[in-house]
Design a protein around this motif. Structure first.
Motif, mmCIF file in Angstrom:
data_model
loop_
_atom_site.group_PDB
_atom_site.id
_atom_site.type_symbol
_atom_site.label_atom_id
_atom_site.label_comp_id
_atom_site.label_asym_id
_atom_site.label_seq_id
_atom_site.Cartn_x
_atom_site.Cartn_y
_atom_site.Cartn_z
ATOM 1 N N ILE A 1 19.180 7.226 27.316
ATOM 2 C CA ILE A 1 20.592 7.294 27.432
ATOM 3 C C ILE A 1 21.043 7.650 28.777
ATOM 4 C CG2 ILE A 1 22.685 8.287 26.818
ATOM 5 C CD1 ILE A 1 21.594 8.772 23.915
ATOM 6 N N PRO A 2 21.640 6.673 29.503
ATOM 7 C CA PRO A 2 22.212 6.907 31.091
ATOM 8 C C PRO A 2 23.255 7.855 30.980
ATOM 9 C CG PRO A 2 22.859 4.614 30.223
ATOM 10 C CD PRO A 2 22.390 5.240 29.123
ATOM 11 N N PRO B 1 18.407 6.720 39.163
ATOM 12 C CA PRO B 1 19.531 6.645 38.269
ATOM 13 C C PRO B 1 19.305 7.732 37.257
ATOM 14 C CG PRO B 1 17.489 5.390 38.126
ATOM 15 C CD PRO B 1 17.234 5.980 39.381
ATOM 16 N N LEU B 2 20.693 8.221 36.869
ATOM 17 C CA LEU B 2 20.649 9.551 35.935
ATOM 18 C C LEU B 2 20.193 8.851 34.494
ATOM 19 C CD1 LEU B 2 23.636 11.444 37.273
ATOM 20 C CD2 LEU B 2 20.889 11.968 37.565
ATOM 21 N N GLN B 3 19.075 8.821 34.365
ATOM 22 C CA GLN B 3 18.532 8.161 32.928
ATOM 23 C C GLN B 3 16.992 8.452 32.989
ATOM 24 O OE1 GLN B 3 18.688 3.965 32.158
ATOM 25 N NE2 GLN B 3 18.260 4.102 29.957
ATOM 26 N N VAL C 1 25.243 8.001 21.882
ATOM 27 C CA VAL C 1 24.871 6.790 21.646
ATOM 28 C C VAL C 1 26.304 5.786 21.618
ATOM 29 C CG1 VAL C 1 23.953 5.189 20.253
ATOM 30 C CG2 VAL C 1 22.740 7.012 20.536
ATOM 31 N N MET C 2 27.191 6.478 20.768
ATOM 32 C CA MET C 2 28.569 5.726 20.590
ATOM 33 C C MET C 2 29.129 5.849 22.098
ATOM 34 S SD MET C 2 30.763 4.817 18.492
ATOM 35 C CE MET C 2 32.763 4.324 18.508
ATOM 36 N N THR C 3 29.220 6.738 22.722
ATOM 37 C CA THR C 3 29.553 6.798 24.122
ATOM 38 C C THR C 3 29.269 5.533 24.821
ATOM 39 O OG1 THR C 3 29.965 8.894 24.034
ATOM 40 C CG2 THR C 3 30.170 8.160 26.228
ATOM 41 N N THR C 4 27.696 5.504 24.796
ATOM 42 C CA THR C 4 27.181 4.606 25.687
ATOM 43 C C THR C 4 27.489 3.225 25.144
ATOM 44 O OG1 THR C 4 25.508 6.256 26.110
ATOM 45 C CG2 THR C 4 24.952 3.754 26.801
ATOM 46 N N LEU D 1 31.997 3.096 24.243
ATOM 47 C CA LEU D 1 33.340 3.763 24.917
ATOM 48 C C LEU D 1 33.087 3.799 26.610
ATOM 49 C CD1 LEU D 1 34.117 6.678 22.417
ATOM 50 C CD2 LEU D 1 35.058 4.673 22.669
ATOM 51 N N GLY D 2 32.489 2.724 27.106
ATOM 52 C CA GLY D 2 32.227 2.744 28.346
ATOM 53 C C GLY D 2 30.961 3.582 29.210
ATOM 54 N N GLY D 3 30.239 4.494 28.374
ATOM 55 C CA GLY D 3 29.293 5.400 28.971
ATOM 56 C C GLY D 3 29.744 6.315 29.930
ATOM 57 N N TRP D 4 29.393 6.311 31.367
ATOM 58 C CA TRP D 4 29.929 7.093 32.289
ATOM 59 C C TRP D 4 30.890 6.735 33.177
ATOM 60 C CZ3 TRP D 4 28.981 4.366 36.442
ATOM 61 C CH2 TRP D 4 27.678 3.601 36.467
ATOM 62 N N HIS D 5 31.479 5.521 32.813
ATOM 63 C CA HIS D 5 32.728 4.987 33.524
ATOM 64 C C HIS D 5 33.902 5.865 33.127
ATOM 65 C CE1 HIS D 5 31.056 1.689 35.533
ATOM 66 N NE2 HIS D 5 30.286 1.232 34.193
#
Lengths: 167, 349
Positions: B103-104, B117-119, B277-280, B283-287
């Motif tokens: 997961i990034p 990369p932060l993953q 996982v839902m966020t990634t 919901l746009g991950g880290w944006h």
């Protein structure tokens, strides 16, 4: 380093597959088989086939083995102590040896080891393994692919008909 | 080896170990304080105070609970299958944690001229192109499908009827909802055209770039994915495996001490993973407006709050309702969503 890693994984795979056949308790056998599947998935990753590895874990370890474990638990199969005869042992060993010789012959003597396909590591890292498999499934191997899907559909319908007494 | 690029190998390994440690400690701390937050939140929602005795406003409660469970007596039932009994908590806990490897959790950062990369399972080459696991989403699905073993083994090896029934219910439920969750993710694949999580997050920049806002079908798919994930990790209102009114506490009835704590941790770690996982995926991950890592953490925490809110609000499903919901409602809807998404994508290219 890669060779060392391969040797470790291969050793675990061999030990686990031996445990599948030698374990007295069926659940422990099944657990060893799951471990063997994991080692195979690791080997797929090392061969730069990550898609195969993921499918190996999802389908074999995640679905088929769950069913097998379920069946063992629900039927409450007790351990197999004393039921193994020397005939079975002899047959098992001879079939295993035959398979080993056959594999050796295929790898060393046949033309298989000299054939090189067009797909190599550079291409996989550029295009992606999933894309490559998808493309060849839907172009070169379309007919076998569709036939497999029909076979699966028939199996699903069959399972529903067999398990549902009143439709 | 070419993966090091021009990065010296010791910096490469140090960065890898650091990333693993940071992610692991973050998940562990979140798990510990999620238990506290849940008790406190549900307390407020039910007009109670919640834990407030250990430390200021009860903040040391998770540590006290941990110490208490650690020093409890370890009991293994005499009739249990020892190997499976000891193995089960580990098998439940490990998949929940290692899903975090792909997961990034933030944008790439520059340290000493090198790009990281932060993953955890990713690296950048000389040109600054980020490579990650090509099949990240499938990896998450694979790990999710392994979580069932811990529960099945715990249920069977305890040699108790409550445990066995709880284990059977849990596994039937997980297998059923895995299917609908997987099909909901297919809609994401269709839009992203990639299975790599880096690519999926990179494709979602800007508020309306989030996949959940891309088209109505993806919106429904996102909500269904979240509900199915709740069912897959046995959260309320789908927590039948541990329905205490009928099954004592389900598959972990016979467990005590740290082994019980591990099941508890696995449950909360699964919750963190599902929210991540839902966020990634949707919901746009880290944006977002904050620095990238903070965006990610904020989104995960909001989703976890929603989980707790649902727990305080809804009663538990009945078993037949649960199965009907999974197979007869969510599965057909997700199949329809895939069709709808395909048509939408062809019409509005």
């Amino acid at each position: 380093m890669e060779t060392l890693f391969f040797l470790i994984v291969a050793a675990i795979a061999v030990i686990c597959s031996l445990m599948v056949v030698t374990n007295k308790n069926p659940i422990n056998s099944a657990l060893s088989l799951i471990m063997t599947f994991f080692c195979l998935a690791t080997l797929y990753v090392m061969l730069e086939a990550p898609f195969m590895a993921a499918i190996q874990v999802i389908v074999y370890a995640g679905a088929i083995m769950v069913l097998i474990v379920f069946v063992i638990m629900l039927l409450n199969i007790k351990s197999e102590a004393g039921r193994r005869t020397s005939h079975a042992l002899f047959m098992g060993i001879s079939v295993g040896l035959l398979l080993l010789v056959q594999t050796w012959y295929l790898l060393v003597k046949s033309s298989l080891s000299s054939v090189r396909g067009t797909v190599d590591s550079a291409m996989i890292s550029k295009v992606g393994h999933t894309e490559l498999i998808g493309k060849s499934l839907f172009t070169d191997f379309l007919l076998p692919f569709e036939i497999t899907s029909i076979l699966l559909l028939v199996a699903i319908v069959g399972a529903v008909v067999l398990s549902k007494k009143k439709l | 080896m070419d993966i090091f690029g021009d990065i010296p190998w010791y910096i490469y390994f140090a960065a890898m170990i650091l990333k693993v440690l940071v992610a692991f400690v973050f998940v562990l701390l979140t798990v510990a304080y999620a238990t506290y937050a849940e008790r406190k939140l549900i307390g407020f929602m039910q007009v109670r105070i919640g834990p407030n005795r250990t430390g200021p406003i009860g903040l040391l409660q998770p540590i006290a609970d941990g110490i208490k469970l650690f020093f409890k007596e370890e009991i293994i039932p005499a009739q249990a299958s020892k190997f499976a009994f000891v193995l089960a908590p580990l098998v439940a806990l490990v998949p929940a944690f290692i899903s975090f490897a792909v997961i990034p959790f933030g944008d790439s950062i520059q340290i000493a001229g090198y790009k990281f990369p932060l993953q955890i399972a990713a690296y950048a080459d000389k040109a600054g192109t980020v490579y990650d696991l090509n099949i990240g989403v499938l990896y998450i699905l694979a790990m999710a499908s392994l979580g069932v073993y811990g529960i099945v083994l715990a249920g069977w090896s305890s040699n108790s009827k409550y445990s066995l029934l709880g284990g059977l219910r849990a596994s039937a439920q997980m297998i059923s909802y895995e299917l609908a969750a997987g099909l909901a993710i297919v809609c994401v694949f269709m839009v992203s055209q990639s299975l790599s999580l880096q690519a999926i997050v990179a494709d979602q920049s800007g508020l309306f770039g989030w996949y959940i806002f891309r088209n109505p079908f993806l919106f429904v798919a996102g909500i269904i994915f979240f509900i199915c994930s709740l069912a897959e990790i046995n959260r309320t209102p789908f927590d039948l495996p541990e329905a205490e009114t009928e099954l004592v506490s389900g598959f972990c009835t016979e467990y005590s001490s740290m082994k019980y704590a591990m099941f508890f941790m696995a449950e909360y770690a699964n919750m963190v993973t599902v929210c991540a996982v839902m966020t990634t995926l949707f919901l746009g991950g880290w944006h977002g407006p904050l620095p990238s890592v903070l965006n990610f953490i904020a989104k995960v925490y909001v989703l976890m709050f929603v989980c707790m809110w649902i727990r305080a609000t809804y009663p538990r499903y009945r078993y037949d309702q649960l199965m009907k919901l999974g197979w007869k409602v969510f599965l057909p809807i997700t199949l329809f969503l895939i069709m709808g998404n395909a048509i939408w994508m062809t019409l509005f290219k």
